[in-house]
Design a protein around this motif. Structure first.
Motif, PDB file in Angstrom:
ATOM      1  N   GLU A  75       0.771  -1.366   0.101  1.00 14.64           N
ATOM      2  CA  GLU A  75       0.132  -0.046  -0.012  1.00 14.64           C
ATOM      3  C   GLU A  75       0.901   1.238  -0.102  1.00 14.64           C
ATOM      4  O   GLU A  75       0.153   2.339  -0.319  1.00 14.64           O
ATOM      5  CB  GLU A  75      -1.054   0.010   1.212  1.00 14.64           C
ATOM      6  CG  GLU A  75      -2.028  -1.046   1.034  1.00 14.64           C
ATOM      7  CD  GLU A  75      -3.148  -0.866   2.177  1.00 14.64           C
ATOM      8  OE1 GLU A  75      -3.622   0.142   2.860  1.00 14.64           O
ATOM      9  OE2 GLU A  75      -3.420  -1.958   2.703  1.00 14.64           O
ATOM     10  N   PHE A  76       2.059   1.194   0.484  1.00 15.35           N
ATOM     11  CA  PHE A  76       3.039   2.227   0.312  1.00 15.35           C
ATOM     12  C   PHE A  76       3.708   2.497  -0.658  1.00 15.35           C
ATOM     13  O   PHE A  76       4.571   3.670  -0.889  1.00 15.35           O
ATOM     14  CB  PHE A  76       3.929   2.235   1.769  1.00 15.35           C
ATOM     15  CG  PHE A  76       3.040   2.047   3.095  1.00 15.35           C
ATOM     16  CD1 PHE A  76       2.162   3.406   3.417  1.00 15.35           C
ATOM     17  CD2 PHE A  76       2.750   0.998   3.796  1.00 15.35           C
ATOM     18  CE1 PHE A  76       1.203   3.089   4.472  1.00 15.35           C
ATOM     19  CE2 PHE A  76       1.920   0.973   4.918  1.00 15.35           C
ATOM     20  CZ  PHE A  76       1.247   2.077   5.152  1.00 15.35           C
ATOM     21  N   SER A  77       3.793   1.594  -1.674  1.00 21.69           N
ATOM     22  CA  SER A  77       4.514   1.739  -2.988  1.00 21.69           C
ATOM     23  C   SER A  77       3.925   2.700  -3.989  1.00 21.69           C
ATOM     24  O   SER A  77       2.657   2.993  -3.613  1.00 21.69           O
ATOM     25  CB  SER A  77       4.427   0.525  -3.807  1.00 21.69           C
ATOM     26  OG  SER A  77       4.902  -0.548  -3.100  1.00 21.69           O
ATOM     27  N   THR A  78       4.728   3.494  -4.431  1.00 20.91           N
ATOM     28  CA  THR A  78       4.328   4.522  -5.328  1.00 20.91           C
ATOM     29  C   THR A  78       3.672   3.917  -6.602  1.00 20.91           C
ATOM     30  O   THR A  78       4.556   3.183  -7.374  1.00 20.91           O
ATOM     31  CB  THR A  78       5.159   5.671  -5.558  1.00 20.91           C
ATOM     32  OG1 THR A  78       6.326   5.085  -6.025  1.00 20.91           O
ATOM     33  CG2 THR A  78       5.383   6.392  -4.236  1.00 20.91           C
ATOM     34  N   ILE A  79       2.891   4.600  -7.210  1.00 26.23           N
ATOM     35  CA  ILE A  79       2.288   4.161  -8.674  1.00 26.23           C
ATOM     36  C   ILE A  79       3.579   4.968  -9.445  1.00 26.23           C
ATOM     37  O   ILE A  79       3.832   5.732  -9.652  1.00 26.23           O
ATOM     38  CB  ILE A  79       1.054   4.732  -9.053  1.00 26.23           C
ATOM     39  CG1 ILE A  79      -0.072   4.616  -7.875  1.00 26.23           C
ATOM     40  CG2 ILE A  79       0.590   4.687 -10.378  1.00 26.23           C
ATOM     41  CD1 ILE A  79      -1.354   5.161  -7.868  1.00 26.23           C
ATOM     42  N   GLU A  80       3.786   3.815 -10.642  1.00 26.26           N
ATOM     43  CA  GLU A  80       4.927   4.080 -11.158  1.00 26.26           C
ATOM     44  C   GLU A  80       4.400   5.026 -12.505  1.00 26.26           C
ATOM     45  O   GLU A  80       3.130   4.884 -12.949  1.00 26.26           O
ATOM     46  CB  GLU A  80       5.463   2.717 -11.908  1.00 26.26           C
ATOM     47  CG  GLU A  80       4.471   1.906 -12.421  1.00 26.26           C
ATOM     48  CD  GLU A  80       3.769   0.874 -11.544  1.00 26.26           C
ATOM     49  OE1 GLU A  80       3.039   0.123 -11.971  1.00 26.26           O
ATOM     50  OE2 GLU A  80       3.966   1.018 -10.355  1.00 26.26           O
ATOM     51  N   ASP A  81       5.421   5.582 -12.959  1.00 30.36           N
ATOM     52  CA  ASP A  81       5.114   6.394 -14.607  1.00 30.36           C
ATOM     53  C   ASP A  81       4.868   5.311 -15.352  1.00 30.36           C
ATOM     54  O   ASP A  81       5.129   4.191 -15.608  1.00 30.36           O
ATOM     55  CB  ASP A  81       6.343   7.245 -14.779  1.00 30.36           C
ATOM     56  CG  ASP A  81       7.024   8.178 -13.878  1.00 30.36           C
ATOM     57  OD1 ASP A  81       6.012   8.774 -13.345  1.00 30.36           O
ATOM     58  OD2 ASP A  81       8.076   8.615 -13.912  1.00 30.36           O
ATOM     59  N   ASN A  82       4.415   5.922 -16.433  1.00 31.26           N
ATOM     60  CA  ASN A  82       3.496   4.701 -17.693  1.00 31.26           C
ATOM     61  C   ASN A  82       2.961   3.583 -17.234  1.00 31.26           C
ATOM     62  O   ASN A  82       3.276   2.595 -17.510  1.00 31.26           O
ATOM     63  CB  ASN A  82       4.893   4.525 -18.491  1.00 31.26           C
ATOM     64  CG  ASN A  82       5.593   5.667 -18.947  1.00 31.26           C
ATOM     65  OD1 ASN A  82       5.023   6.540 -19.515  1.00 31.26           O
ATOM     66  ND2 ASN A  82       6.897   5.751 -18.863  1.00 31.26           N
ATOM     67  N   GLY A 116       3.140   8.553  -9.052  1.00 30.99           N
ATOM     68  CA  GLY A 116       3.749   9.110  -7.770  1.00 30.99           C
ATOM     69  C   GLY A 116       2.964   8.994  -6.516  1.00 30.99           C
ATOM     70  O   GLY A 116       3.452   9.102  -5.356  1.00 30.99           O
ATOM     71  N   LYS A 117       1.573   8.757  -6.397  1.00 34.89           N
ATOM     72  CA  LYS A 117       1.004   8.661  -5.171  1.00 34.89           C
ATOM     73  C   LYS A 117       1.069   7.026  -4.921  1.00 34.89           C
ATOM     74  O   LYS A 117       1.650   6.359  -5.770  1.00 34.89           O
ATOM     75  CB  LYS A 117      -0.595   8.820  -5.568  1.00 34.89           C
ATOM     76  CG  LYS A 117      -1.043  10.367  -5.879  1.00 34.89           C
ATOM     77  CD  LYS A 117      -2.459  10.869  -5.780  1.00 34.89           C
ATOM     78  CE  LYS A 117      -2.693  12.487  -6.128  1.00 34.89           C
ATOM     79  NZ  LYS A 117      -3.891  12.658  -6.189  1.00 34.89           N
ATOM     80  N   THR A 118       0.560   6.771  -3.825  1.00 28.96           N
ATOM     81  CA  THR A 118       0.434   5.422  -3.264  1.00 28.96           C
ATOM     82  C   THR A 118      -0.750   4.662  -3.943  1.00 28.96           C
ATOM     83  O   THR A 118      -1.396   5.103  -4.134  1.00 28.96           O
ATOM     84  CB  THR A 118       0.538   5.495  -1.611  1.00 28.96           C
ATOM     85  OG1 THR A 118      -0.662   5.886  -1.320  1.00 28.96           O
ATOM     86  CG2 THR A 118       1.773   6.385  -1.173  1.00 28.96           C
ATOM     87  N   TYR A 119      -0.278   3.190  -3.618  1.00 31.15           N
ATOM     88  CA  TYR A 119      -1.388   2.372  -3.858  1.00 31.15           C
ATOM     89  C   TYR A 119      -2.433   2.483  -2.941  1.00 31.15           C
ATOM     90  O   TYR A 119      -3.639   1.981  -3.190  1.00 31.15           O
ATOM     91  CB  TYR A 119      -0.710   0.988  -4.104  1.00 31.15           C
ATOM     92  CG  TYR A 119      -0.045   0.679  -5.322  1.00 31.15           C
ATOM     93  CD1 TYR A 119      -0.902   0.129  -6.407  1.00 31.15           C
ATOM     94  CD2 TYR A 119       1.191   1.073  -5.437  1.00 31.15           C
ATOM     95  CE1 TYR A 119      -0.231   0.100  -7.797  1.00 31.15           C
ATOM     96  CE2 TYR A 119       1.752   0.985  -6.922  1.00 31.15           C
ATOM     97  CZ  TYR A 119       0.987   0.508  -8.120  1.00 31.15           C
ATOM     98  OH  TYR A 119       1.674   0.448  -9.241  1.00 31.15           O
TER      99      TYR A 119
END
Length: 190
Positions: A75-82, A116-119
């Motif tokens: 849940e704390f991972s960031t949403i990746e580009d692309n 850049g936001k979190t899961y």
């Protein structure tokens, strides 16, 4: 009832735009004429229309996006580009949201627009989107003409059957003009 012309080089752009053609028909025409077959129905329609008018072949506009290297998700991972919906993402969201999870279009768009936001933010956004969808009419993308027609048919005719809606749709797509539902379409029903 007017017969829809077969999709061929004999059609001009105006005739082509007056009728409904399935994506499979567009792909077949593109293959026969060495036109790129990738992309959405709207992209294929644009290529076929341009070809019928000019004889020129438009190249695919699709860009190859780099595939992100996805590590372990939490849940704390960031949403990746692309962002690209993958089985790893699906498994993660199903583990957090439940088996009912699916990549709805609005949620996919949210993910792509919020790198850049979190899961955890994504999970909250998913629930918010689900709630919003319950209270308002969702927008159906332009290429899904059948879905739009069927929804509009039932909004005006809740007492009719799906079989009747489909019969009206088949009639509508076989005639010249737009593909939106009209009450006059009911005239073809027995």
């Amino acid at each position: 009832m007017e017969n829809r012309p077969a999709l061929s080089k004999k059609l001009n752009r105006e005739e082509f735009s007056e009728y409904y053609y399935l994506k499979e028909e567009l792909v077949e025409f593109c293959r026969e004429n060495k036109i790129p077959t990738t992309g959405s129905k709207l992209e294929l329609t644009e290529r076929v229309s341009h070809f019928l008018e000019t004889g020129e072949i438009l190249k695919s506009k699709r860009k190859v996006r780099p595939i992100a290297n996805i590590g372990n998700l939490d849940e704390f991972s960031t949403i990746e580009d692309n962002f690209v919906c993958s089985e790893k993402h699906r498994a993660f969201f199903k583990s957090k949201i439940g088996e009912s999870f699916s990549f709805k279009v609005r949620f996919q768009n949210w993910l792509k627009e919020n790198s850049g936001k979190t899961y955890r933010d994504a999970i909250n956004a998913y629930y918010k989107i689900i709630e919003e969808n319950k209270s308002k009419k969702t927008t159906i993308d332009k290429q899904f003409e059948y879905n739009t027609y069927i929804r509009d048919f039932f909004e005006r005719n809740p007492d009719k059957s799906l079989e009747q809606a489909i019969r009206c749709w088949k009639y509508k797509k076989s005639i010249k003009g737009h593909n939106q539902y009209e009450d006059l379409d009911l005239n073809i029903l027995p």
